[in-house]
Write a protein that holds these residues in place. Sequence first.
Motif, PDB file in Angstrom:
ATOM      1  N   SER A  12     -42.632  18.766   6.028  1.00 11.81           N
ATOM      2  CA  SER A  12     -41.876  18.012   5.040  1.00 11.81           C
ATOM      3  C   SER A  12     -42.438  16.599   4.987  1.00 11.81           C
ATOM      4  O   SER A  12     -43.543  16.340   5.474  1.00 11.81           O
ATOM      5  CB  SER A  12     -40.382  18.002   5.414  1.00 11.81           C
ATOM      6  OG  SER A  12     -39.620  17.309   4.451  1.00 11.81           O
ATOM      7  N   ALA A  13     -41.684  15.670   4.376  1.00  8.61           N
ATOM      8  CA  ALA A  13     -42.063  14.249   4.362  1.00  8.61           C
ATOM      9  C   ALA A  13     -40.808  13.445   4.070  1.00  8.61           C
ATOM     10  O   ALA A  13     -40.066  13.768   3.135  1.00  8.61           O
ATOM     11  CB  ALA A  13     -43.134  13.958   3.320  1.00  8.61           C
ATOM     12  N   HIS A  19     -38.095  16.051  -0.359  1.00  9.37           N
ATOM     13  CA  HIS A  19     -38.823  16.997   0.482  1.00  9.37           C
ATOM     14  C   HIS A  19     -37.985  17.448   1.682  1.00  9.37           C
ATOM     15  O   HIS A  19     -38.043  18.602   2.084  1.00  9.37           O
ATOM     16  CB  HIS A  19     -40.135  16.367   0.954  1.00  9.37           C
ATOM     17  CG  HIS A  19     -40.959  15.808  -0.155  1.00  9.37           C
ATOM     18  ND1 HIS A  19     -41.549  16.601  -1.112  1.00  9.37           N
ATOM     19  CD2 HIS A  19     -41.264  14.528  -0.493  1.00  9.37           C
ATOM     20  CE1 HIS A  19     -42.193  15.832  -1.983  1.00  9.37           C
ATOM     21  NE2 HIS A  19     -42.035  14.580  -1.622  1.00  9.37           N
ATOM     22  N   ASP A  43     -42.478  15.912  10.064  1.00  9.77           N
ATOM     23  CA  ASP A  43     -42.723  14.947   8.998  1.00  9.77           C
ATOM     24  C   ASP A  43     -44.230  14.759   8.862  1.00  9.77           C
ATOM     25  O   ASP A  43     -44.877  14.222   9.761  1.00  9.77           O
ATOM     26  CB  ASP A  43     -42.040  13.622   9.347  1.00  9.77           C
ATOM     27  CG  ASP A  43     -42.226  12.546   8.277  1.00  9.77           C
ATOM     28  OD1 ASP A  43     -43.014  12.763   7.333  1.00  9.77           O
ATOM     29  OD2 ASP A  43     -41.581  11.497   8.393  1.00  9.77           O
ATOM     30  N   TYR A 116     -44.016  19.464   0.938  1.00 13.55           N
ATOM     31  CA  TYR A 116     -44.663  18.191   0.602  1.00 13.55           C
ATOM     32  C   TYR A 116     -46.068  18.457   0.083  1.00 13.55           C
ATOM     33  O   TYR A 116     -46.893  19.064   0.776  1.00 13.55           O
ATOM     34  CB  TYR A 116     -44.720  17.291   1.836  1.00 13.55           C
ATOM     35  CG  TYR A 116     -45.481  16.002   1.626  1.00 13.55           C
ATOM     36  CD1 TYR A 116     -45.125  15.117   0.611  1.00 13.55           C
ATOM     37  CD2 TYR A 116     -46.559  15.667   2.439  1.00 13.55           C
ATOM     38  CE1 TYR A 116     -45.825  13.932   0.408  1.00 13.55           C
ATOM     39  CE2 TYR A 116     -47.260  14.476   2.258  1.00 13.55           C
ATOM     40  CZ  TYR A 116     -46.891  13.619   1.236  1.00 13.55           C
ATOM     41  OH  TYR A 116     -47.584  12.456   1.040  1.00 13.55           O
TER      42      TYR A 116
END
Length: 371
Positions: A12-13, A19, A43, A116
Amino acid sequence: MVFDPVRVLIFSASIGEGHDLPARIISEGIRQIQPGTSVETVDTLAVIGGLYERVVMGGSQFHSDWGGRMFDIEHKLITEVRPMRSFAGNLGYAAGVRKIAAEVAAHRPDVIVSTYPGATDVLGRLRRRGRLAAPVVSLITDLASLRYWAAPGVDLHLIIHPESEAEVREIAPGSEIACARGMTAREFYEPRDQRQARKSLGLPLDGPIVIVSGGGWAVGDIAGAVDAALEQPNTTVVCLCGRNDQILRDMQARFGADDRVVVMGFTDRIGDLFAASDVLVHSTAGLTVLEAIMRGCRVISYGWGRGHVRVNNAAYLRFGLAAVASDRAELGMALKDALAHPAEPDRTFEELPEAASLVLATLGDHARDGG
């Protein structure tokens, strides 16, 4: 015989909620369908770190006009100009490949999910070059401007709008594509009475309600949108400021004395808010628009038409999914029209396959392919 649990790794981010939210939802869905599954979310920006993280986070400060214009120029260059698109892709791969590959090696996942685009493009290249054994799934939560969201080498692209399929097919013709539910909270797939939703939130039971949202970072002309909504007769306005404490304080200072305005920070009551409301004025496209459509809340995109939002706005108009206003005068007219023509909840998304099930199904497909 004891078998190791299935391992799922999600990239993800932490840029707003666009996201992280689908990452949380898909993680919960996988665990519900297959208890005991190991699901880890990382992340991508923190994984890569260094200059890459600083550039992305610095470029994501959209509150100044200059910053927005620069972002729009950058987006055009890396998505619409072929040599720059190739250069940007190669640069992103060079910056992230070593650390992303190391993260995968450390977790040894059976399937990899990305919410992401910066991770998706790198993972697709690794998969295409035979450097990843696990299948890769991309969760796409925008309607359009899907370069990097979609990438050759990705095994499965999951989309939230069926209208997105043609663009994904053009970018990644060899990938499987499916429109799926389960990338937003389960409550959106259940009916919610408007009056009951208003009562639960302490909102007026009668009269129009307009939500103004700038997304997780509260970007765009939020104050102008509130002013335009207040010009509509007998209208209550809910102003959502996301996780931006400064905008929250500014909006409270400006509208706190007006009993027709409710100013809120980040909230987990979006499902009820959209059920309670008639119109959403939203600046950053994405999953929020889908959620409003599902609840029968008309959508107007206004306040920040830069980069991917500019492209999504054109697609909203092309597919008839939302209205778009470029200035306050157009917003006023769009609000008047939206309030005069209320929408019904769109229940068609309830019939779609579960995203979590499709992610887990890639394990069987991978085995049959000899992965």
